[in-house]
Write a protein that holds these residues in place. Structure first.
Motif, PDB file in Angstrom:
ATOM      1  N   UNK A 239       0.947  -7.838  23.934  1.00  0.00           N
ATOM      2  CA  UNK A 239       2.125  -7.217  23.324  1.00  0.00           C
ATOM      3  C   UNK A 239       1.944  -5.717  23.109  1.00  0.00           C
ATOM      4  N   UNK A 240       0.798  -5.185  23.533  1.00  0.00           N
ATOM      5  CA  UNK A 240       0.477  -3.767  23.407  1.00  0.00           C
ATOM      6  C   UNK A 240       0.565  -3.296  21.960  1.00  0.00           C
ATOM      7  N   UNK A 241      -0.025  -4.105  21.076  1.00  0.00           N
ATOM      8  CA  UNK A 241      -0.043  -3.772  19.651  1.00  0.00           C
ATOM      9  C   UNK A 241      -1.427  -3.328  19.177  1.00  0.00           C
ATOM     10  N   UNK A 242      -2.267  -2.901  20.098  1.00  0.00           N
ATOM     11  CA  UNK A 242      -3.574  -2.403  19.689  1.00  0.00           C
ATOM     12  C   UNK A 242      -3.425  -1.138  18.849  1.00  0.00           C
ATOM     13  N   UNK A 243      -4.413  -0.907  17.991  1.00  0.00           N
ATOM     14  CA  UNK A 243      -4.459   0.342  17.246  1.00  0.00           C
ATOM     15  C   UNK A 243      -4.654   1.495  18.223  1.00  0.00           C
ATOM     16  N   UNK A 244      -3.984   2.603  17.940  1.00  0.00           N
ATOM     17  CA  UNK A 244      -4.039   3.771  18.812  1.00  0.00           C
ATOM     18  C   UNK A 244      -4.570   4.967  18.037  1.00  0.00           C
ATOM     19  N   UNK A 245      -5.157   5.922  18.738  1.00  0.00           N
ATOM     20  CA  UNK A 245      -5.583   7.152  18.054  1.00  0.00           C
ATOM     21  C   UNK A 245      -4.399   7.772  17.326  1.00  0.00           C
ATOM     22  N   UNK A 246      -4.618   8.154  16.087  1.00  0.00           N
ATOM     23  CA  UNK A 246      -3.542   8.709  15.294  1.00  0.00           C
ATOM     24  C   UNK A 246      -2.775   7.669  14.518  1.00  0.00           C
ATOM     25  N   UNK A 247      -3.152   6.379  14.680  1.00  0.00           N
ATOM     26  CA  UNK A 247      -2.574   5.332  13.857  1.00  0.00           C
ATOM     27  C   UNK A 247      -1.230   4.819  14.315  1.00  0.00           C
ATOM     28  N   UNK A 248      -0.857   5.017  15.594  1.00  0.00           N
ATOM     29  CA  UNK A 248       0.418   4.508  16.087  1.00  0.00           C
ATOM     30  C   UNK A 248       0.165   3.456  17.144  1.00  0.00           C
ATOM     31  N   UNK A 249       0.666   2.215  16.968  1.00  0.00           N
ATOM     32  CA  UNK A 249       0.443   1.185  17.971  1.00  0.00           C
ATOM     33  C   UNK A 249       1.164   1.508  19.253  1.00  0.00           C
ATOM     34  N   UNK A 250       0.684   0.941  20.358  1.00  0.00           N
ATOM     35  CA  UNK A 250       1.273   1.194  21.659  1.00  0.00           C
ATOM     36  C   UNK A 250       2.702   0.707  21.751  1.00  0.00           C
ATOM     37  N   UNK A 251       3.410   1.194  22.750  1.00  0.00           N
ATOM     38  CA  UNK A 251       4.795   0.773  22.938  1.00  0.00           C
ATOM     39  C   UNK A 251       4.835  -0.703  23.281  1.00  0.00           C
ATOM     40  N   UNK A 252       5.895  -1.363  22.829  1.00  0.00           N
ATOM     41  CA  UNK A 252       6.019  -2.787  23.058  1.00  0.00           C
ATOM     42  C   UNK A 252       6.483  -3.056  24.478  1.00  0.00           C
ATOM     43  N   UNK A 253       6.109  -4.218  24.987  1.00  0.00           N
ATOM     44  CA  UNK A 253       6.630  -4.642  26.262  1.00  0.00           C
ATOM     45  C   UNK A 253       8.114  -4.959  26.129  1.00  0.00           C
TER      46      UNK A 253
ATOM     47  N   UNK B 268       0.810  -1.226   0.000  1.00  0.00           N
ATOM     48  CA  UNK B 268       0.000   0.000   0.000  1.00  0.00           C
ATOM     49  C   UNK B 268       0.837   1.266   0.000  1.00  0.00           C
ATOM     50  N   UNK B 269       0.241   2.336  -0.519  1.00  0.00           N
ATOM     51  CA  UNK B 269       0.850   3.653  -0.498  1.00  0.00           C
ATOM     52  C   UNK B 269       0.665   4.252   0.893  1.00  0.00           C
ATOM     53  N   UNK B 270       1.649   4.997   1.357  1.00  0.00           N
ATOM     54  CA  UNK B 270       1.595   5.550   2.704  1.00  0.00           C
ATOM     55  C   UNK B 270       2.230   4.583   3.695  1.00  0.00           C
ATOM     56  N   UNK B 271       2.160   4.912   4.967  1.00  0.00           N
ATOM     57  CA  UNK B 271       2.789   4.087   5.997  1.00  0.00           C
ATOM     58  C   UNK B 271       1.749   3.501   6.932  1.00  0.00           C
ATOM     59  N   UNK B 272       1.565   2.181   6.925  1.00  0.00           N
ATOM     60  CA  UNK B 272       0.659   1.556   7.891  1.00  0.00           C
ATOM     61  C   UNK B 272       1.308   1.574   9.278  1.00  0.00           C
ATOM     62  N   UNK B 273       0.534   1.684  10.342  1.00  0.00           N
ATOM     63  CA  UNK B 273       1.122   1.705  11.674  1.00  0.00           C
ATOM     64  C   UNK B 273       1.672   0.356  12.113  1.00  0.00           C
TER      65      UNK B 273
END
Length: 282
Positions: free
Chosen positions: A258-272, A137-142
């Motif tokens: 693993x704290x990989x849920x989708x986050x507001x703004x499209x950035x996944x949470x920090x990893x453990x 895909x075009x753009x950057x997926x989170x």
């Protein structure tokens, strides 16, 4: 006026024929922007246009890289999933797990393929990407998730072949999407002590690859036995609808751990601190 209209229709139809794609095959050289005009729905190549104006599913020739990319709506909230027949169905359990933690899913891959395995029409993951069998895909997926290994096990791929191609794929994806998180899902199986065989071995092998690259890894090489889901097999390796639903729920839980849920703004949470799969909290 009628003659001009007919001529316009003829030219437009000629352009459409020249740029429409069949499946995931190689694309033709895109027409100039002046030829494209205002884009219509459908799959085609475009250049020198704002990709934000293109319909979803369009192919865009990225002038920065020269690569053909798929226009995906809301890419900032979309997980890129690369996988095999476990992921390909619309209700495939990897898709269900990702959707449950808040992502839209864009799938690249095909049944019968893997890190080394090809299906006769589509190459293995890295070859399919380079050949254009499917487009990123075009753009950057989170978040980017790579799932697979089952077909590699079935087709007799060696450890060295799997590791080499997995390393190559990861390197390309990191170059293409430097801002994206990446994770891996292993090979669904019964477990080493319950007849998992080569599938469980490949699952463990992929865990070492993920650890080497510092990527979160979801080991699924014993899930069929561990969670009593072998009864939901539709054939030797694929699940029925109930099994896919159960596996999706299990994957959701692991992604949350693993704290990989989708986050507001499209950035996944920090990893453990530990990126690899370990003992789960039941």
């Amino acid at each position: 006026m009628r003659k001009a209209s007919a001529l316009s229709r003829f030219v437009a139809s000629g352009i459409a024929v020249g740029v429409l794609l069949s499946g995931c095959g190689q694309a033709q050289e895109p027409p100039a922007a002046s030829e494209v005009g205002k884009p219509a729905a459908g799959k085609y190549l475009a250049r020198d246009v704002d990709p934000a104006t293109l319909p979803a599913g369009s192919l865009y020739r990225n002038p920065a890289s020269g690569r053909d990319e798929v226009v995906v709506p809301d890419i900032g909230n979309t997980a890129l999933l690369i996988g095999d027949s476990q992921s390909e169905p619309s209700d495939g359990w990897p898709r269900l797990g990702l959707a449950a933690v808040g992502y839209k899913v864009h799938f690249c891959g095909r049944g019968g393929t893997g890190f080394v395995a090809a299906n006769g029409k589509t190459g293995n993951y890295i070859d399919a990407l380079h050949r254009g069998d499917w487009k990123l895909p075009h753009g950057t997926p989170p978040l980017i998730v790579i799932q697979g290994g089952g077909n590699d096990a079935a087709q007799g791929a060696t450890d060295a072949q799997i590791v080499a191609n997995a390393d190559r794929l990861i390197a390309v994806l990191q170059e293409r999407y430097p801002g994206a998180r990446m994770a891996m899902i292993g090979t669904l199986a019964r477990g080493a002590n319950y007849g998992g065989g080569r599938r469980s071995q490949v699952d463990a092998l992929l865990g070492t690859v993920a650890a080497k690259h510092g990527m979160p890894f979801v080991a699924v090489g014993d899930w069929l036995t561990k969670y009593g889901l072998a009864k939901n097999l539709d054939d030797a390796v694929h699940m029925n609808a109930a099994g896919r639903s159960s596996l999706g729920a299990l994957l959701e839980r692991r992604l949350r751990q693993l704290q990989l849920e989708a986050q507001p703004g499209g950035t996944p949470g920090s990893l453990k601190a530990s990126a690899t799969d370990g003992p789960e909290t039941e």
